[in-house]
Design an enzyme around this catalytic site. Structure first.
Site, PDB file in Angstrom:
ATOM      1  N   CYS A   1       0.804  -1.219   0.000  1.00  0.00           N
ATOM      2  CA  CYS A   1       0.000   0.000   0.000  1.00  0.00           C
ATOM      3  C   CYS A   1       0.840   1.273   0.000  1.00  0.00           C
ATOM      4  O   CYS A   1       0.296   2.374  -0.130  1.00  0.00           O
ATOM      5  CB  CYS A   1      -0.920   0.011   1.222  1.00  0.00           C
ATOM      6  SG  CYS A   1      -1.629  -1.602   1.554  1.00  0.00           S
TER       7      CYS A   1
ATOM      8  N   CYS B   1     -13.207  -0.762   7.715  1.00  0.00           N
ATOM      9  CA  CYS B   1     -12.210  -1.336   6.813  1.00  0.00           C
ATOM     10  C   CYS B   1     -12.364  -0.697   5.441  1.00  0.00           C
ATOM     11  O   CYS B   1     -13.481  -0.476   4.984  1.00  0.00           O
ATOM     12  CB  CYS B   1     -12.399  -2.839   6.656  1.00  0.00           C
ATOM     13  SG  CYS B   1     -12.301  -3.751   8.207  1.00  0.00           S
TER      14      CYS B   1
ATOM     15  N   HIS C   1      -9.438   1.941  -1.820  1.00  0.00           N
ATOM     16  CA  HIS C   1      -8.015   1.601  -1.783  1.00  0.00           C
ATOM     17  C   HIS C   1      -7.556   0.796  -2.995  1.00  0.00           C
ATOM     18  O   HIS C   1      -7.662  -0.437  -2.996  1.00  0.00           O
ATOM     19  CB  HIS C   1      -7.780   0.804  -0.494  1.00  0.00           C
ATOM     20  CG  HIS C   1      -6.338   0.633  -0.092  1.00  0.00           C
ATOM     21  ND1 HIS C   1      -5.323   1.493  -0.454  1.00  0.00           N
ATOM     22  CD2 HIS C   1      -5.747  -0.326   0.670  1.00  0.00           C
ATOM     23  CE1 HIS C   1      -4.191   1.065   0.067  1.00  0.00           C
ATOM     24  NE2 HIS C   1      -4.404  -0.028   0.745  1.00  0.00           N
TER      25      HIS C   1
END
Lengths: 140, 385
Positions: B82, B208, B335
């Site tokens: 990430c 999340c 994400h």
């Protein structure tokens, strides 16, 4: 009928020592350079990079240092059904172990809780019982 | 580095982040790159080095940069999970400091399926004794689980409550409504967040981030080179990256953290010649909402242990003392793993230029970001020019 001999599950041979009489403990290393107790064993001390260390038997007792309760996981071969607690246990006398907590309701797990090592049957190999370590609430 | 060139960000671009898209990652990458070039006032042929932040596609550097042109420049895919895009910009900045390659472009891009992110270990490729594999087979490895360990210890030591953590997600969702690129742009109440499905205590599903497809692009160059273009430069004043470090008495930091952020922050602040008190706006890595609490403390934006209360009392909101993740952060934006860092950089650049529209924080002069992933944490400090 005699209990079959217990052996650590594949990959755990250098983590877990099981004597013929069934006594079991985790194997760590104590760095002679910086004094840290490390689990699992490594080729170099993760704290100071020294290669000068001795193997030590770690305590089977400790306290929960942190934990979570796993509800969604990639699966496991040690027979845990989500939700199950996963914790870092601070072992008496040194060393930390990342482990599942068994033998209690997940809601009962707390930081600071006294726990002790348990062995879970994972499988069978050549007439021997393959086991993995986990920790459970200490019997008072 | 006394003779190092000053590094500036001259152009940024961010695509919409989506759960599913028919677009290929080459198209997405090109979309972001064209935005960044237009922002910088550059042509693609001006770029001297390319980095592609991408985790899941071998050959991504070729796929994306060749869709822009074939100019023969060195291109490299950077995968550090990430943190790929910010690591890419850090490596590019090192090239610019020396003058070796100037300007450089990041294209961060990811195309991801729904569901749990694949476990990052191939059992065929590692020894049976490998720590991650062994713990994985024992059911101990999950990304939300790692974040959860950190925050449960924090709850025990400092009295942080589940509501404080959930409030991080509430603010993220609220801010994402002001970000047209965010995946959902939908507000959620504290109750909705806390009552959603538990994933790894205390983190629920709405705490999340959602895996997404999307792309980001950042163009960096020396201050001197920027003068030849019509872009609006922002200075990259300080930066550093770190990996996991052994910390005595802290098994979570030692075994499952994403990297030693306090060390990287200290070096970044020193390089930039500023301190936490100078920060006007921040981005931190909240793949799971507890990350906000942990990382704002690590950056010194609030006292250690007080992160939960600091968020609860409104200090990180857009009109608060230290606005954090004004565009929604990772939880609010979505994400696309390899690309996420580029969105953090873009938001801070827009904030410092005064171009953040409804998300605009009042007159920020200095901004900080923290981006992390499996194997890395990056800290970058930007200054208005």
């Amino acid at each position: 009928m005699a209990e079959s001999e217990k052996v650590p599950m594949t990959g755990g041979e250098e983590r877990l020592k099981i004597s013929p009489d069934g006594e079991a403990h985790l194997i760590g290393m104590k760095c002679k350079s910086c004094g840290e107790t490390i689990f699992p064993k490594a080729s170099l001390c993760p704290n100071c990079s020294s290669e000068d260390f001795e193997e030590v038997a770690l305590s089977t007792k400790g306290k929960i240092w942190s934990y979570t309760v796993v509800h969604a996981s990639y699966g496991n071969i040690i027979g845990l059904e989500p939700p199950y607690p996963a914790a870092f246990v601070e072992l008496s006398g040194g060393g930390y172990v990342h482990t599942a907590i068994v033998g209690c309701d997940p809601d009962d797990v707390k930081v600071g809780m006294d726990v002790e090592m348990d062995l879970l049957t994972v499988g069978e190999s050549e007439g021997k019982e393959e086991v993995a370590y986990a920790f459970k609430p200490a019997s008072t | 580095m006394t003779n190092a060139n000053k590094v500036v960000v001259l152009g940024v671009g961010v695509t919409k982040f989506e759960r599913e898209t028919a677009k290929g990652l080459d198209e997405l990458g090109k979309e972001a790159a064209l935005m960044a070039l237009k922002d910088a006032g550059m042509k693609y042929s001006d770029i001297q080095m390319g980095f592609c932040g991408n985790v899941y596609q071998m050959g991504a550097a070729a796929l994306t940069f060749y869709s822009m042109g074939k100019t023969g420049i060195p291109i490299t895919r950077i995968d550090i999970a990430c943190a790929s895009s910010t690591r890419s910009v850090q490596l590019a900045s090192a090239c610019i400091e020396s003058g070796h390659y100037d300007p450089c472009m990041l294209i961060g891009v990811e195309k991801m399926p729904r569901g749990m992110v694949p476990m990052p270990i191939d059992p065929e490729a590692v020894s049976t004794k490998n720590e991650m594999l062994y713990d994985g087979l024992n059911g101990l490895i999950t990304m939300p689980g790692a974040y959860a360990h950190h925050i449960v210890r924090h709850m025990h030591l400092y009295g942080t409550k589940p509501e404080h953590i959930a409030q991080c997600a509430v603010i993220a969702d609220k801010n994402s409504c002001l970000n047209p690129n965010a995946v959902y742009g939908k507000e959620r109440s504290l109750e909705e967040v806390m009552n959603s499905r538990m994933i790894a205590y205390p983190l629920t599903m709405y705490e999340c981030c959602a895996n997404c497809s999307g792309a980001t692009s950042v163009i960096v160059c020396s201050e001197e080179k920027a003068e030849s273009y019509n872009g609006k430069p922002v200075e990259l004043a300080g930066w550093d990256g770190a990996s996991m470090k052994y910390v005595k008495g802290d098994p979570v930091e030692t075994s499952i953290s994403e990297g030693y952020t306090p060390g990287a922050a200290e070096r970044a602040y020193e390089m930039a010649g500023v301190g936490p008190e100078d920060i006007g706006v921040a981005q931190v890595h909240d793949a799971f909402s507890s990350g906000v609490i942990i990382h704002i403390e690590e950056l010194g934006l609030c006292p250690k242990g007080e992160g939960g209360f600091f968020v609860w009392e409104g200090n990180t909101e857009i009109d608060g003392k230290i606005p954090v993740n004004t565009d929604g952060g990772v939880v609010g934006r979505g994400h696309p793993i390899g690309a996420t860092g580029g969105a953090q950089i873009a938001e801070l650049v827009w904030q410092l230029r005064g171009e953040a529209g409804k998300r605009q924080v009042k007159d920020p002069e200095v901004a900080i970001l923290q981006n992390s992933g499996l194997g890395a944490t990056n800290v970058m400090i930007f200054k208005k020019m």
